[in-house]
Design a protein around this motif. Structure first.
Motif, PDB file in Angstrom:
ATOM      1  N   GLY A  68       4.860  -0.305  -3.892  1.00 35.62           N
ATOM      2  CA  GLY A  68       4.628  -1.582  -3.240  1.00 35.62           C
ATOM      3  C   GLY A  68       5.846  -1.958  -2.425  1.00 35.62           C
TER       4      GLY A  68
ATOM      5  N   GLY B 211       0.802  -2.390  -4.944  1.00 42.52           N
ATOM      6  CA  GLY B 211      -0.002  -1.201  -4.694  1.00 42.52           C
ATOM      7  C   GLY B 211      -0.979  -0.910  -5.812  1.00 42.52           C
TER       8      GLY B 211
ATOM      9  N   SER C 260      -3.069   1.868  -2.251  1.00 42.45           N
ATOM     10  CA  SER C 260      -1.732   2.102  -1.715  1.00 42.45           C
ATOM     11  C   SER C 260      -1.733   3.296  -0.784  1.00 42.45           C
ATOM     12  CB  SER C 260      -0.727   2.328  -2.848  1.00 42.45           C
ATOM     13  OG  SER C 260       0.593   2.437  -2.330  1.00 42.45           O
TER      14      SER C 260
ATOM     15  N   ASP D 156       2.075  -0.783 -12.399  1.00 44.25           N
ATOM     16  CA  ASP D 156       1.365  -1.293 -11.218  1.00 44.25           C
ATOM     17  C   ASP D 156       0.801  -2.686 -11.494  1.00 44.25           C
ATOM     18  OD1 ASP D 156       1.851   1.056  -9.845  1.00 44.25           O
ATOM     19  OD2 ASP D 156      -0.131   1.910 -10.231  1.00 44.25           O
TER      20      ASP D 156
END
Length: 340
Positions: free
Chosen positions: A156, A235, A239, A284
């Motif tokens: 991210g 993400g 992603s 995540d």
């Protein structure tokens, strides 16, 4: 009560070395495992450090003490960018290493962070059993490196100011992308780029040398970038940034070991792939919670936006990489077949 955050913060100042197994005095083989990430314990902290410690404990247990290992977090044994070369020369035994960091020495390794090429964990982890996995493993073995544990991580963006979601958001910003190919995509989008390892991102963002950093969810947490960021693009759902960060071993060192020890090392390494996937996917989800708690604005990616980044990558980074060498062209073709 200690939280994960306290443990990670404390680990940065903790002694760098943890010895697992029965100790070197009684061990026939002692391996040194180096990585750049914060140290913790076998149960708490950055999952990549825990993976190394679990690997160490398991090979010691299964070998009956014939193999011991020492884990050196925070690049305390060898500086981050030097670890790949050290393994090739037999000067370092094992590292959990972001593969594209080796791109300056071996350009083909940048396949491990090719924007938009891998977009899901299932896809990335299929590489191992597909022709691309064999081709990559054989190529690295020729360069003196063995892949023990395949670990993929979604990434991210942490930004000091406005969020970077679509390519046009990057225009005019100084961004760390993580690989030469990601930098090409960012430059095409109008950004200036900064090339530093993820463990140097905090200082770069704190000083203003870098406006935003793209890195794995785990590094976004472990390096405490929420302290210097006002925006996070997660993400977790989708992603264009997936990094291959495997546990690697020096082939020169591996080849000197007796076959029973080689078998144990390969078996434990393969078994830890499920651990690596779970750790990455848990982070995540966790990263958004950490940044939201710190007051950052949270943005997400969708398939259409990922497609915009992939379109730029296909016209720039993919073409450039494929033109490097015949091996690079073949790796990209084989990897594209997996994503087709």
């Amino acid at each position: 009560m200690l939280t994960r955050r306290h443990i990670l913060a404390g680990a940065l100042a903790a002694p760098a070395v943890l010895r697992m197994g029965l100790g070197t005095a009684h061990a026939a083989t002692t391996l040194k495992i180096s990585h750049q990430f914060p140290g913790g314990t076998i149960d708490k902290g950055d999952f990549r450090d825990r993976l190394c410690r679990t690997f160490s404990a398991e090979v010691a247990k299964r070998s009956g003490g014939e193999i011991a290992a020492e884990v050196y977090p925070n690049s305390s044994l060898i500086k981050t960018n030097a670890q790949f070369s050290a393994m090739r020369k037999g000067a370092l035994d094992i590292s959990l290493y972001p593969m594209p960091y080796a791109g300056g020495e071996v350009p083909e390794t940048n396949i491990g962070l090719m924007p938009g090429l891998v977009t899901t964990y299932d896809q990335g982890l299929r590489w191992k059993k597909e022709p691309v996995g064999k081709a990559l493993s054989d190529f690295l073995a020729d360069k003196g490196i063995l892949l023990l544990t395949w670990v993929w991580q979604a990434g991210g963006v942490a930004s000091r100011s406005k969020p970077i979601v679509a390519p046009e958001d990057a225009k005019g910003m100084k961004v760390r992308g993580g690989s030469r190919e990601m930098d090409m995509v960012l430059q095409t989008a109008g950004a200036a780029v900064l090339s530093v390892p993820s463990n140097e991102l905090y200082a770069a963002m704190q000083t203003g040398a870098c406006d935003a950093g793209i890195t794995s969810s785990t590094s976004l947490i472990s390096f405490r970038l929420e302290e210097v960021a006002k925006s996070l693009t997660s993400g977790a759902g989708a992603s264009y940034w997936f990094m291959l960060e495997p546990l690697m071993m020096s082939k020169a060192i591996f080849d000197k070991l007796p076959k029973n020890q080689q078998d144990i090392i390969l078996t434990v390494g393969a078994e830890l792939e499920a651990f690596g996937r779970k750790g990455a996917q848990d982070d995540d989800v966790e990263v958004a919670k950490v940044y939201e708690k710190a007051g950052a604005k949270i943005s997400v990616l969708d398939a259409a936006t990922v497609g915009k980044w992939r379109d730029i990558a296909r016209d720039t980074a993919w073409k450039d990489y494929s033109a490097k060498t015949a091996t690079a062209a073949n790796l990209l073709k084989l990897a594209s077949d997996v994503s087709a």
